[in-house]
Design a protein around this motif. Structure first.
Motif, PDB file in Angstrom:
ATOM      1  N   PRO A  88       0.820  -1.230   0.000  1.00 21.48           N
ATOM      2  CA  PRO A  88       0.000   0.000   0.000  1.00 21.48           C
ATOM      3  C   PRO A  88       0.846   1.268   0.000  1.00 21.48           C
ATOM      4  N   GLU A  89       1.997   1.239   0.655  1.00 27.03           N
ATOM      5  CA  GLU A  89       2.849   2.430   0.705  1.00 27.03           C
ATOM      6  C   GLU A  89       3.528   2.741  -0.623  1.00 27.03           C
ATOM      7  N   ASP A  90       3.390   1.863  -1.615  1.00 25.97           N
ATOM      8  CA  ASP A  90       3.889   2.163  -2.956  1.00 25.97           C
ATOM      9  C   ASP A  90       2.899   3.006  -3.758  1.00 25.97           C
ATOM     10  N   THR A  91       1.715   3.226  -3.203  1.00 22.62           N
ATOM     11  CA  THR A  91       0.718   4.057  -3.877  1.00 22.62           C
ATOM     12  C   THR A  91       1.256   5.466  -4.081  1.00 22.62           C
ATOM     13  N   ALA A  92       1.238   5.917  -5.332  1.00 18.58           N
ATOM     14  CA  ALA A  92       1.793   7.226  -5.673  1.00 18.58           C
ATOM     15  C   ALA A  92       1.575   7.480  -7.160  1.00 18.58           C
ATOM     16  N   VAL A  93       1.856   8.699  -7.565  1.00 14.92           N
ATOM     17  CA  VAL A  93       1.999   8.990  -8.989  1.00 14.92           C
ATOM     18  C   VAL A  93       3.468   8.766  -9.341  1.00 14.92           C
ATOM     19  N   TYR A  94       3.701   7.983 -10.364  1.00 12.02           N
ATOM     20  CA  TYR A  94       5.059   7.636 -10.784  1.00 12.02           C
ATOM     21  C   TYR A  94       5.428   8.427 -12.036  1.00 12.02           C
ATOM     22  N   TYR A  95       6.610   9.021 -11.991  1.00 10.69           N
ATOM     23  CA  TYR A  95       7.108   9.853 -13.077  1.00 10.69           C
ATOM     24  C   TYR A  95       8.435   9.317 -13.596  1.00 10.69           C
ATOM     25  N   CYS A  96       8.657   9.416 -14.889  1.00 11.54           N
ATOM     26  CA  CYS A  96       9.991   9.170 -15.410  1.00 11.54           C
ATOM     27  C   CYS A  96      10.661  10.512 -15.705  1.00 11.54           C
ATOM     28  N   LYS A  97      11.979  10.469 -15.634  1.00 13.02           N
ATOM     29  CA  LYS A  97      12.779  11.671 -15.838  1.00 13.02           C
ATOM     30  C   LYS A  97      14.006  11.317 -16.656  1.00 13.02           C
ATOM     31  N   ALA A  98      14.314  12.139 -17.630  1.00 12.05           N
ATOM     32  CA  ALA A  98      15.522  11.989 -18.440  1.00 12.05           C
ATOM     33  C   ALA A  98      16.524  13.039 -17.976  1.00 12.05           C
ATOM     34  N   VAL A  99      17.746  12.613 -17.715  1.00 12.75           N
ATOM     35  CA  VAL A  99      18.749  13.500 -17.122  1.00 12.75           C
ATOM     36  C   VAL A  99      20.016  13.529 -17.974  1.00 12.75           C
ATOM     37  N   GLN A 100      20.374  14.758 -18.356  1.00  8.40           N
ATOM     38  CA  GLN A 100      21.677  14.984 -19.004  1.00  8.40           C
ATOM     39  C   GLN A 100      21.937  16.475 -18.821  1.00  8.40           C
ATOM     40  N   ILE A 101      22.375  17.161 -19.833  1.00 14.57           N
ATOM     41  CA  ILE A 101      22.509  18.617 -19.715  1.00 14.57           C
ATOM     42  C   ILE A 101      21.127  19.227 -19.497  1.00 14.57           C
ATOM     43  N   ASN A 102      20.147  18.763 -20.265  1.00 19.82           N
ATOM     44  CA  ASN A 102      18.747  19.139 -20.049  1.00 19.82           C
ATOM     45  C   ASN A 102      18.045  18.006 -19.309  1.00 19.82           C
ATOM     46  N   ASN A 103      17.043  18.370 -18.539  1.00 19.40           N
ATOM     47  CA  ASN A 103      16.241  17.371 -17.832  1.00 19.40           C
ATOM     48  C   ASN A 103      14.808  17.436 -18.321  1.00 19.40           C
ATOM     49  N   TYR A 104      14.189  16.273 -18.490  1.00 18.39           N
ATOM     50  CA  TYR A 104      12.817  16.216 -18.964  1.00 18.39           C
ATOM     51  C   TYR A 104      12.001  15.303 -18.059  1.00 18.39           C
ATOM     52  N   TRP A 105      10.739  15.674 -17.871  1.00 17.11           N
ATOM     53  CA  TRP A 105       9.813  14.897 -17.033  1.00 17.11           C
ATOM     54  C   TRP A 105       8.621  14.436 -17.853  1.00 17.11           C
ATOM     55  N   GLY A 106       8.111  13.265 -17.483  1.00 20.33           N
ATOM     56  CA  GLY A 106       6.834  12.833 -18.008  1.00 20.33           C
ATOM     57  C   GLY A 106       5.685  13.404 -17.190  1.00 20.33           C
ATOM     58  N   GLN A 107       4.466  13.048 -17.580  1.00 15.51           N
ATOM     59  CA  GLN A 107       3.276  13.620 -16.933  1.00 15.51           C
ATOM     60  C   GLN A 107       2.809  12.799 -15.741  1.00 15.51           C
ATOM     61  N   GLY A 108       3.338  11.587 -15.602  1.00 17.76           N
ATOM     62  CA  GLY A 108       3.011  10.743 -14.466  1.00 17.76           C
ATOM     63  C   GLY A 108       1.916   9.731 -14.743  1.00 17.76           C
ATOM     64  N   THR A 109       1.957   8.639 -13.986  1.00 13.22           N
ATOM     65  CA  THR A 109       0.917   7.619 -14.054  1.00 13.22           C
ATOM     66  C   THR A 109       0.604   7.166 -12.628  1.00 13.22           C
ATOM     67  N   GLN A 110      -0.663   7.028 -12.332  1.00 11.47           N
ATOM     68  CA  GLN A 110      -1.094   6.709 -10.968  1.00 11.47           C
ATOM     69  C   GLN A 110      -0.990   5.210 -10.715  1.00 11.47           C
ATOM     70  N   VAL A 111      -0.383   4.873  -9.592  1.00  9.46           N
ATOM     71  CA  VAL A 111      -0.345   3.496  -9.106  1.00  9.46           C
ATOM     72  C   VAL A 111      -1.036   3.463  -7.751  1.00  9.46           C
ATOM     73  N   THR A 112      -2.037   2.618  -7.621  1.00 12.12           N
ATOM     74  CA  THR A 112      -2.769   2.475  -6.370  1.00 12.12           C
ATOM     75  C   THR A 112      -2.721   1.021  -5.938  1.00 12.12           C
ATOM     76  N   VAL A 113      -2.212   0.804  -4.735  1.00 13.66           N
ATOM     77  CA  VAL A 113      -2.114  -0.544  -4.186  1.00 13.66           C
ATOM     78  C   VAL A 113      -3.102  -0.639  -3.026  1.00 13.66           C
ATOM     79  N   SER A 114      -4.145  -1.406  -3.219  1.00  9.15           N
ATOM     80  CA  SER A 114      -5.206  -1.472  -2.224  1.00  9.15           C
ATOM     81  C   SER A 114      -6.008  -2.755  -2.415  1.00  9.15           C
ATOM     82  N   SER A 115      -6.507  -3.274  -1.298  1.00 11.34           N
ATOM     83  CA  SER A 115      -7.383  -4.437  -1.366  1.00 11.34           C
ATOM     84  C   SER A 115      -8.853  -4.005  -1.403  1.00 11.34           C
TER      85      SER A 115
END
Length: 115
Positions: A88-115
């Protein structure tokens, strides 16, 4: 233009698995360190996993080590996060990021861990 598009999030029961994908375009993907972060409301974004440009080196946050695996396919310009034994504590919005001289972010995807 530069794009990072995450997918694969959703609702999963504790103990389950998900694989996130992040498809990149508009930059030289194979030259960038790629990272996965996650964020919950009211908290700072947390670094989860990192992979080197060629994929030969990876690092993980202590909270996910042994459960999550980051990988990349430079031919497909895609980075993945395989998440097993989700809690359950892994529940979050997950983002990817590209890192070099410039940095770029994605918009995120929701992960929900619940019974």
């Amino acid at each position: 233009q530069v794009q990072l598009v995450e997918s694969g999030g959703g609702l999963v029961q504790p103990g389950g698995s998900l694989r996130l994908s992040c498809a990149a375009s508009g930059f030289t993907f194979s030259s960038y360190v790629m990272m996965w972060y996650r964020q919950t409301p009211g908290k700072e974004r947390e670094l989860v996993a990192t992979i080197s440009p060629a994929g030969g080196s990876t690092n993980y946050a202590g909270s996910v080590k042994g459960r999550f695996t980051i990988s990349r396919d430079n031919a497909k310009n895609t980075v993945y996060l395989q998440m097993n034994n989700l809690k359950p504590e892994d529940t979050a919005v997950y983002y990817c990021k590209a890192v070099q001289i410039n940095n770029y972010w994605g918009q995120g995807t929701q992960v929900t861990v619940s019974s």
